[in-house]
Structure formats: C-alpha cells, structure tokens
Scaffold this active site. Structure first.
Site, short mmCIF file in Angstrom:
data_model
loop_
_atom_site.label_atom_id
_atom_site.label_comp_id
_atom_site.label_asym_id
_atom_site.label_seq_id
_atom_site.Cartn_x
_atom_site.Cartn_y
_atom_site.Cartn_z
N GLU A 13 -8.71 11.89 -26.19
CA GLU A 13 -9.60 12.13 -25.03
C GLU A 13 -9.46 10.95 -24.08
O GLU A 13 -10.35 10.11 -23.97
CB GLU A 13 -11.06 12.29 -25.50
CG GLU A 13 -11.98 12.75 -24.37
CD GLU A 13 -13.45 12.53 -24.64
OE1 GLU A 13 -14.01 13.20 -25.53
OE2 GLU A 13 -14.06 11.66 -23.97
N HIS A 181 -15.58 18.62 -22.03
CA HIS A 181 -15.85 17.19 -21.80
C HIS A 181 -17.16 17.06 -21.01
O HIS A 181 -17.47 17.91 -20.19
CB HIS A 181 -14.69 16.57 -21.02
CG HIS A 181 -14.80 15.10 -20.86
ND1 HIS A 181 -15.63 14.51 -19.93
CD2 HIS A 181 -14.20 14.08 -21.53
CE1 HIS A 181 -15.54 13.19 -20.04
NE2 HIS A 181 -14.68 12.90 -21.00
N ASP A 307 -11.35 7.28 -25.73
CA ASP A 307 -12.13 7.38 -24.50
C ASP A 307 -11.70 6.30 -23.50
O ASP A 307 -12.53 5.75 -22.77
CB ASP A 307 -13.63 7.29 -24.77
CG ASP A 307 -14.45 8.11 -23.77
OD1 ASP A 307 -13.88 8.61 -22.78
OD2 ASP A 307 -15.66 8.23 -23.97
#
Lengths: 345, 345
Positions: A13, A181, A307
């Site tokens: 991600e 998301h 992230d």
C-alpha cells in the site's frame, strides 16, 4: 539500514502522486470545493509548510532515485504503487477520467523503468462507472497493472449503490483484486472528529473505510460477486476485531426486520471477511493486531504493507521481521501472499 | 445450563430499565424529539412488536425472579447493574436529574433484596454537572453503588467539554470508576450508518463510543485526573486494536501543529489506555480480541461482561470459560479484577 531477509519484502500500500493530481487538487482548494474531509487532508498536505507535509509531498512525487534509495535503506524489495488518496475521487467527472488515465500511464512507465522494484494498482473514476470498468481493463490487460484501487466515497457517494457495480464486475471478470483505501471522512461523519483533530489517519480514516467495507458487505456485494477479492489496509480497519459482534448483531437485526434496507445475506459477515477480504499492515506494524488478523482471517489473507511515504519508519520493518510466526508463514506474509493475490513476478 | 466454576462469574455491563424511564422515553418518541440515534434505538426497542424487542423490554424491567433465573441458568453469580442506555442522556435537565435519583434508589433497593447477586453503578445527569457530581457522591456513599455510568453524548454534547469535568473530578475523589457505555450515534455521525442499518450495536455504537473515549483522552482528561479509571465495554470499542496507529498518528499530527485544538499530552495515548482504561467483554466473547486486549492492556485490565439482556447467550459464557489462559488469569478475568476495580464484596 535493514538487511536482506530470506524472503522478498513486498510492500502493498505505497502511495505516489502526479504533478497533474497536485495541480487539480490545488484548483479544488482554491475554487471553493467544500468537502470538509478533502479540505482537512489536502489543505494540510498540499499547503502546509511544516516539515512532515513538505517531506511527504516530495516523496509522493518521486518514482525514481529518492524512492528507490528509501526502499533500499528500509529493506523493501518491491513497492505495489497506488495513486495517493484521495485519488480521482474529489474531481469532476471529466477531470477524474483524464487523471485516472494519465496516472495509470505514468505509473506503468515507472514500473517499466524499474521492473524488479515496482508493481502498481490502477486508478479509476467512479464518477463514470462504465469508463472506470474500461480503464481498469485497459490498465490490467494493456499496461500490466495488478488490480484497482479506490479511496472511499466519491464526492459523497458510497460504492454500495448498484450503479457502481460495473466496477466490481470488471475486477471479478479480470480476476484482479480491488483495494479500498481511506480518504477524508464523509461530510456526514466528519464533524465530531474534526472538532478534536481526529478526522485523519489517527481515527477518522478507519471509521470511514471500515464503514464503507461494511456497507458493501451488507449491500450484498459478495453475494453478487462471490469471487471478488477486496483488499483493506490498516489491518482491515478493525473489522476482523469486530467479527463476532458483526455476525451476532447483524443476524439479530435482520431477523427482527428492524430496517427495510437491511436484507438477509447468504452467509455470515465473518465468512465474507475470511473468504473475500485480504488485509494489509499499512500503518499497523504492532504484532497483536497482526496475530489477531492471521487467526481470524487465515495466514494467507494478511499481507505486509508500509504506507510509504506517510509512515516511512525502518524500525517498523524490523518489528514485522520479528513476528513470532514460522519461517514459512513469514515468507507468506512478506512475499508469497502478495505474489499470489496480485499475480506478481 | 452452565455449571459452577472455580471462580465467581461477575458480569459487569448488565442493563436494567425502570418504568419511569420507559414512560419518559415514550414521551420523547411521541413529542417530536428529533435525535436520530435515539429514535432509531428506542423507536425500535420500546415500540416494535417483534420478538426480540418485546423480550428485551420484559427482561430490562425485571430485577427479581426472571433475571435471577436467567443468571442461574447461564452461570452468572453477580450482575453489576446499570440503567440501560440511553440512560438519562436524552431527557431535559429536570427529568434527567429526577430519573437519575429515582433509578439509583430503585437499583439500590434491588441490590438490598439480592445482596449476594447484584451490585450497581450510578446514573447521573450530565445536563447539570454539579447535580451529577453530588448524585454520584450520594449513590456511592449513601446507597453503596460502585461507580458511575454514562451513555455517550448528552443531547448532542460530548463530555470532553471542561464544563462536565466536575463529574470526573467526583469519581476520582471517590476513587470509583466511570463507565462509558454506547448510545445511538451522534446526529453528526449517524447518517451514513443509518442508511444501511448499521447505526446500532453492529457498528455505530463502537464508532460513537470509541470516538468519545478518544476525545476525552486527547482533551487531556487523564492529564487532569491521573487517577481516574474509565471502563469501556465491547473490548474497549477497538481502541486497543488501534493502539500503535493512535500513538503514531497523534504524535506526528501534534508535532506538525495541524490542528489548533490538538495539544500535546503528557503521555502516549496507549499509556492512558494501559493505565487508566479497563475494558469488558460485553457482546465480544470471541477469544482473539480478548487475548489482544489482555496483551495490550494487561491481564488486570480486562473484565468479563455479558450485556444482558441484549446478548443473553449461555454458550458465550462457555466460550469464555474455555479461554486458553491460566487458572489464575481466568479467575482474575471473571472475578477478582471486577472485585478490585469496583470494590465488591
């Protein structure tokens, strides 16, 4: 500096931005766009001169030397890239369509420049579901992207409305996952969070995104598309923690016919979580929630994510290297679950 | 029928209602009170003729034979009673004051009738913080109640406003815990949940109550009252699951000075969770979240609760009897943590 490991670390991600995206966001900020979640998020990250947002902007826009160096320093072999939230969601339809296409082209070019280091997910414009379905197909079949990603509500609309379901139909037909998301919380949720500075990743993102996933489930998404794979970051936005209560209270509420909108499903909510949902550890490197999700969803449904650049902390990689699970499970967690789900390599 | 165990089973979030409460709620429903969370919750539980709400009403109003029989059947030795949500919260101040006093008197009388089977928490009226502080003192010192309980927002107000802090000051001074129980979500949160029938215990309660607890923490409640003990049901409304992200994102957001309202705290959010917060298993009997909370908060901060009559399921007692923890930890979980925290027996 994090050393190599007996597995590839595939981070699933990882955000980038395009210059065009920032230009369009600037237009929204200057043009009176009044979505409070967008204004809170991008008013800060695009305009603040504090150290963190300045650094985040620089890292988002780089898809070459700086990013690769950061990956090397933190031991990340592969980043699965996605257009940073809020993606194309806050834009008018024409700009959203154009940005989804140009961002997909740009990220495909970055993957071509660094084929061993990057893979990517496709942006799409829910504002135009037919275009979105076609763009996902183009991105997967022509550009080699590995799935699709959306960022919560689109200008206030949730994707549980059947008018959006051509998007999910395309993902199921292409056999690629779709990633849900966070974005700045919906205007009808954000008020009491914003008052206390809690609307962002600290709390509000999880509420908005967990609710979005749950709305999709109770709307019957997986009864309609039983092979669809939905990826949720931040350890599933706590839905795996709540699984028993979700099942129990959904069951008694449906049986009591409390809401005309709440219909029986074919299976329990936790069944869909276990079979259709995959979660990633973005921003959630602590061991306890990871163990919980591995137990509740199964070892093959929990994937590593960093992230980047919002949470670029090498120590967090080491925390997850130190998970007390078998070597085989650790390789699945960092590498092979992602390879299988996103058909990498 | 659940057999006796080598520990007392003390259930710590068990609800009752009074006839006066139902009369006043009926007046609100008939009188155009427009809080959507209250209307959704009590429009259903007070007025629906479906089997579940009818049965819940009957069980809420009984503090003698029916309840004691249910406790015997499900192996519950002691119920810690509290006036069912929404408590006095939705009422005008005069009615809220009067109901808090009469409900405390009624439950104290029930404890006197069944002294080995019941203990109780005090209702209070946040509408009048000075009265609330005095009523908590009366209930604890004169009636022998074991702490206080409130149900989320009071007619739209969150208790992080310093005007309410006399309430917390009283609890700290009396050295009794205060319990934060869910209610129908705040009108500025409920919209997107209500649309899909997700505003109740299935999801919305956790959002509203988790947010309320977090608002109290970031407002500096425990810096101001460092010995205050806050009890949160439903496994802490998932805050223990989020502890790492809460710490990380609160920290970076404070340092970037993103919000004028978000001030530095003396400690990390997870420190307050570990030291000032106690969680109960009401409605959350599954083992994985219990283990997570025991690991994150410590064995002495996790207590058994049933959530009678909303979730009266004997099998759930057996699930928790079967937790894979030591005998000593199990006794702490079912019995001695509650005895110590609420000064029972």
């Amino acid at each position: 500096m994090i050393a190599k490991a007996p597995y590839k670390r595939i981070a699933t991600e990882e955000a980038f931005a395009t210059g065009e995206q920032f230009r369009l966001y600037g237009k929204l900020l200057d043009g009176g766009y009044d979505d409070p979640g967008f204004l809170s998020l991008w008013g800060f990250y695009l305009r603040s001169e504090a150290e963190r947002p300045k650094r985040v902007r620089e890292m988002l826009l780089d898809l070459d030397d700086l990013r690769i160096r950061h990956m090397d320093e933190s031991g990340i072999d592969v980043q699965l890239l996605s257009l940073t939230s809020s993606g194309v969601n806050p834009l008018p339809a024409d700009e959203a369509r154009a940005l989804s296409v140009s961002a997909n082209d740009e990220v495909a070019a970055a993957v071509a420049r660094h084929p061993t280091r990057y893979a990517a997910l496709a942006a799409f414009a829910p504002q135009d579901p037919a275009h979105a379905a076609k763009e996902i197909e183009r991105a997967v079949t022509k550009l080699g992207l590995k799935g699709a990603i959306f960022n919560g509500h689109t200008r206030g609309e949730w994707l549980d409305d059947p008018k959006f379901w051509a998007i999910f139909e395309a993902c199921e037909a292409l056999d690629v996952p779709i990633y849900l998301h966070p974005t700045g919380p919906h205007r009808d949720l954000i008020g009491p969070m914003l008052e206390r500075g809690l609307d962002g990743a600290v709390f509000g993102f999880g509420v908005d995104t967990g609710l979005h996933a749950l709305r999709l489930i109770v709307a019957g998404l997986f009864d309609r598309f039983p092979k669809l794979k939905l990826v949720i970051g931040h350890m599933g936005e706590a839905l795996p923690f709540w699984y028993y209560r979700l099942d129990y209270m959904h069951g008694v509420t449906v049986r009591a016919k409390r809401y005309p909108t709440l219909k029986p499903l074919k299976r329990k909510i936790s069944d869909y979580l276990r079979e259709n949902v995959y979660v990633t550890t973005s921003g959630m490197p602590a061991p306890e929630p990871i163990y919980l999700c591995q137990k509740v969803l199964g070892m093959d449904h929990v994937l590593y994510a960093m992230d980047y650049p919002y949470q670029f902390v090498a120590d967090e990689v080491a925390m997850q290297d130190a998970l007390e699970i078998s070597d085989a499970d650790k390789k699945a967690f960092f590498q092979t679950n992602a390879e299988r789900l996103f058909k990498l390599g």
